[in-house]
Design a protein around this motif. Structure first.
Motif, PDB file in Angstrom:
ATOM      1  N   ALA A  71      13.995  24.695   5.252  1.00  0.00           N
ATOM      2  CA  ALA A  71      15.316  24.537   4.638  1.00  0.00           C
ATOM      3  C   ALA A  71      16.192  23.606   5.467  1.00  0.00           C
ATOM      4  O   ALA A  71      16.867  22.715   4.925  1.00  0.00           O
ATOM      5  CB  ALA A  71      15.985  25.905   4.490  1.00  0.00           C
ATOM      6  N   VAL A  76      14.819  19.938   5.119  1.00  0.00           N
ATOM      7  CA  VAL A  76      15.140  19.320   3.829  1.00  0.00           C
ATOM      8  C   VAL A  76      16.632  18.994   3.752  1.00  0.00           C
ATOM      9  O   VAL A  76      17.022  17.903   3.309  1.00  0.00           O
ATOM     10  CB  VAL A  76      14.734  20.244   2.658  1.00  0.00           C
ATOM     11  CG1 VAL A  76      15.256  19.701   1.341  1.00  0.00           C
ATOM     12  CG2 VAL A  76      13.220  20.390   2.609  1.00  0.00           C
ATOM     13  N   PHE A  77      17.465  19.924   4.169  1.00  0.00           N
ATOM     14  CA  PHE A  77      18.910  19.697   4.120  1.00  0.00           C
ATOM     15  C   PHE A  77      19.301  18.486   4.961  1.00  0.00           C
ATOM     16  O   PHE A  77      20.102  17.655   4.532  1.00  0.00           O
ATOM     17  CB  PHE A  77      19.655  20.947   4.615  1.00  0.00           C
ATOM     18  CG  PHE A  77      21.143  20.868   4.418  1.00  0.00           C
ATOM     19  CD1 PHE A  77      21.714  21.211   3.210  1.00  0.00           C
ATOM     20  CD2 PHE A  77      21.975  20.429   5.450  1.00  0.00           C
ATOM     21  CE1 PHE A  77      23.092  21.124   3.015  1.00  0.00           C
ATOM     22  CE2 PHE A  77      23.340  20.336   5.266  1.00  0.00           C
ATOM     23  CZ  PHE A  77      23.905  20.682   4.046  1.00  0.00           C
ATOM     24  N   TYR A  79      20.564  15.653   2.503  1.00  0.00           N
ATOM     25  CA  TYR A  79      22.012  15.754   2.365  1.00  0.00           C
ATOM     26  C   TYR A  79      22.791  15.204   3.558  1.00  0.00           C
ATOM     27  O   TYR A  79      23.991  14.934   3.430  1.00  0.00           O
ATOM     28  CB  TYR A  79      22.399  17.208   2.108  1.00  0.00           C
ATOM     29  CG  TYR A  79      21.769  17.745   0.838  1.00  0.00           C
ATOM     30  CD1 TYR A  79      22.237  17.357  -0.410  1.00  0.00           C
ATOM     31  CD2 TYR A  79      20.683  18.615   0.898  1.00  0.00           C
ATOM     32  CE1 TYR A  79      21.656  17.837  -1.582  1.00  0.00           C
ATOM     33  CE2 TYR A  79      20.092  19.101  -0.265  1.00  0.00           C
ATOM     34  CZ  TYR A  79      20.576  18.702  -1.496  1.00  0.00           C
ATOM     35  OH  TYR A  79      19.991  19.163  -2.650  1.00  0.00           O
ATOM     36  N   CYS A 133       8.720  15.049  -2.206  1.00  0.00           N
ATOM     37  CA  CYS A 133       8.539  16.389  -1.656  1.00  0.00           C
ATOM     38  C   CYS A 133       7.057  16.726  -1.568  1.00  0.00           C
ATOM     39  O   CYS A 133       6.301  16.514  -2.531  1.00  0.00           O
ATOM     40  CB  CYS A 133       9.249  17.407  -2.543  1.00  0.00           C
ATOM     41  SG  CYS A 133       9.028  19.107  -2.013  1.00  0.00           S
ATOM     42  N   CYS A 149       6.000  19.668  -1.479  1.00  0.00           N
ATOM     43  CA  CYS A 149       5.923  21.069  -1.882  1.00  0.00           C
ATOM     44  C   CYS A 149       4.773  21.369  -2.830  1.00  0.00           C
ATOM     45  O   CYS A 149       4.239  22.475  -2.840  1.00  0.00           O
ATOM     46  CB  CYS A 149       7.241  21.516  -2.502  1.00  0.00           C
ATOM     47  SG  CYS A 149       7.830  20.461  -3.838  1.00  0.00           S
ATOM     48  N   SER A 164      12.747  21.576  -3.367  1.00  0.00           N
ATOM     49  CA  SER A 164      12.156  21.988  -2.099  1.00  0.00           C
ATOM     50  C   SER A 164      13.099  22.912  -1.329  1.00  0.00           C
ATOM     51  O   SER A 164      12.652  23.852  -0.664  1.00  0.00           O
ATOM     52  CB  SER A 164      11.807  20.764  -1.257  1.00  0.00           C
ATOM     53  OG  SER A 164      12.862  19.839  -1.252  1.00  0.00           O
ATOM     54  N   LEU A 165      14.395  22.656  -1.430  1.00  0.00           N
ATOM     55  CA  LEU A 165      15.357  23.536  -0.772  1.00  0.00           C
ATOM     56  C   LEU A 165      15.335  24.915  -1.425  1.00  0.00           C
ATOM     57  O   LEU A 165      15.380  25.948  -0.738  1.00  0.00           O
ATOM     58  CB  LEU A 165      16.760  22.927  -0.863  1.00  0.00           C
ATOM     59  CG  LEU A 165      17.860  23.659  -0.089  1.00  0.00           C
ATOM     60  CD1 LEU A 165      17.534  23.736   1.397  1.00  0.00           C
ATOM     61  CD2 LEU A 165      19.202  22.969  -0.302  1.00  0.00           C
ATOM     62  N   THR A 166      15.241  24.946  -2.757  1.00  0.00           N
ATOM     63  CA  THR A 166      15.159  26.210  -3.478  1.00  0.00           C
ATOM     64  C   THR A 166      13.908  26.988  -3.085  1.00  0.00           C
ATOM     65  O   THR A 166      13.943  28.210  -2.904  1.00  0.00           O
ATOM     66  CB  THR A 166      15.162  25.969  -4.994  1.00  0.00           C
ATOM     67  OG1 THR A 166      16.365  25.299  -5.363  1.00  0.00           O
ATOM     68  CG2 THR A 166      15.049  27.275  -5.763  1.00  0.00           C
ATOM     69  N   ASN A 206      12.323  26.953  -0.254  1.00  0.00           N
ATOM     70  CA  ASN A 206      12.522  27.552   1.067  1.00  0.00           C
ATOM     71  C   ASN A 206      13.529  28.700   1.032  1.00  0.00           C
ATOM     72  O   ASN A 206      13.339  29.724   1.695  1.00  0.00           O
ATOM     73  CB  ASN A 206      12.974  26.471   2.052  1.00  0.00           C
ATOM     74  CG  ASN A 206      11.845  25.549   2.447  1.00  0.00           C
ATOM     75  OD1 ASN A 206      10.877  25.971   3.078  1.00  0.00           O
ATOM     76  ND2 ASN A 206      11.953  24.277   2.092  1.00  0.00           N
ATOM     77  N   LEU A 207      14.595  28.551   0.259  1.00  0.00           N
ATOM     78  CA  LEU A 207      15.590  29.616   0.168  1.00  0.00           C
ATOM     79  C   LEU A 207      15.011  30.861  -0.512  1.00  0.00           C
ATOM     80  O   LEU A 207      15.352  31.994  -0.147  1.00  0.00           O
ATOM     81  CB  LEU A 207      16.823  29.124  -0.594  1.00  0.00           C
ATOM     82  CG  LEU A 207      17.658  28.047   0.120  1.00  0.00           C
ATOM     83  CD1 LEU A 207      18.804  27.575  -0.772  1.00  0.00           C
ATOM     84  CD2 LEU A 207      18.197  28.570   1.455  1.00  0.00           C
TER      85      LEU A 207
END
Length: 249
Positions: free
Chosen positions: A200, A203-204, A208, A216, A218, A231-233, A235-236
């Motif tokens: 996370a 990726v952030f 960002y 990605c 993923c 990809s952030l989703t 990991n979250l």
């Protein structure tokens, strides 16, 4: 047949040999017939015939389509001629992750039904996330080398310890399997929490903060999914699942 496509005869030249039948030739024939064309299907049955045809028409590939005496080209050219969308080669797409998460959701509902006799329960969400982890890990395990190479573009730990890219798919898949079964939570939850937290943050930072446009990893090393929200989703979701499983210890 669409009203704006009149009935015509198309001539199709395609490879049909004992050891090879061109799939794009078959797709072209099917597309023409679905649009109301009568297809004059001409087979190229030997390498000599293929080479002679290419030389005669100054083309590099087959199949080749002719409509009203005009050469249209291959399958992509035919699709464009008939107004069909043509996928951009090398372009980005979310289709793989949409398919994967849809299947994971369906599997979670199926498991809930088999084990509890209902379509949705508290564990359905747990199974959805853990099944998603297994399916995502499986995509990476198909070609660990390519995944690890793509992973190096943005993962902060992999950039410091290259072998981590080879370990990650096994950790994700293994943790997902253990979480599905509810076994060894003391091992699976912390492992998922660590790799997902690193992912996370990586990726952030890449998307960002550094504003980098990357693919990605993923869904594997040949992914065309853009790095970012998906990809952030992922990991979250893993972080949330790990924390939830730890609270149940």
């Amino acid at each position: 047949m669409p009203k704006d496509v009149p009935a015509k005869t198309a001539i199709l030249h395609r490879m049909v040999m004992t050891d090879h039948m061109c799939p794009y030739g078959l797709k072209s024939k099917d597309l023409l017939e679905r649009h109301g064309y009568e297809v004059d299907d001409r087979h190229l049955t030997s390498r000599a015939q293929v080479d002679a045809f290419k030389e005669e028409h100054s083309v590099k590939t087959t199949p080749q389509l002719f409509i009203d005496g005009e050469r249209i080209g291959g399958f992509d050219d035919l699709s464009a001629h008939l107004g069909k969308p043509v996928a951009e080669k090398g372009g980005t797409t979310y289709a793989p992750v949409i398919a994967l998460f849809s299947v994971a959701a369906a599997m979670a509902v199926a498991v809930t039904w088999v084990s509890m006799g209902t379509f949705f329960a508290g564990r359905t969400v747990e199974w959805f996330i853990s099944i998603s982890m297994v399916l995502l890990g499986l995509q990476k395990l198909q070609d660990v080398e390519r995944f690890a190479t793509m992973f190096l573009n943005y993962d902060l730990l992999a950039q410091r310890w290259v072998r981590y890219g080879y370990v990650y798919p096994f950790v994700e898949t293994g943790a997902g399997l253990l979480m599905m079964a509810g076994l060894l939570t003391w091992l699976s939850a912390p492992a998922a929490l660590v790799v997902a937290s690193i992912g996370a943050v990586s990726v952030f930072k890449a998307v960002y903060i550094d504003k980098r446009e990357l693919k990605c990893a993923c869904v594997g090393g040949d992914s065309k999914v853009p790095l970012g929200f998906v990809s952030l989703t992922e990991n979250l979701m893993m972080i949330g699942m790990a924390l939830w499983m730890l609270t149940k210890l």
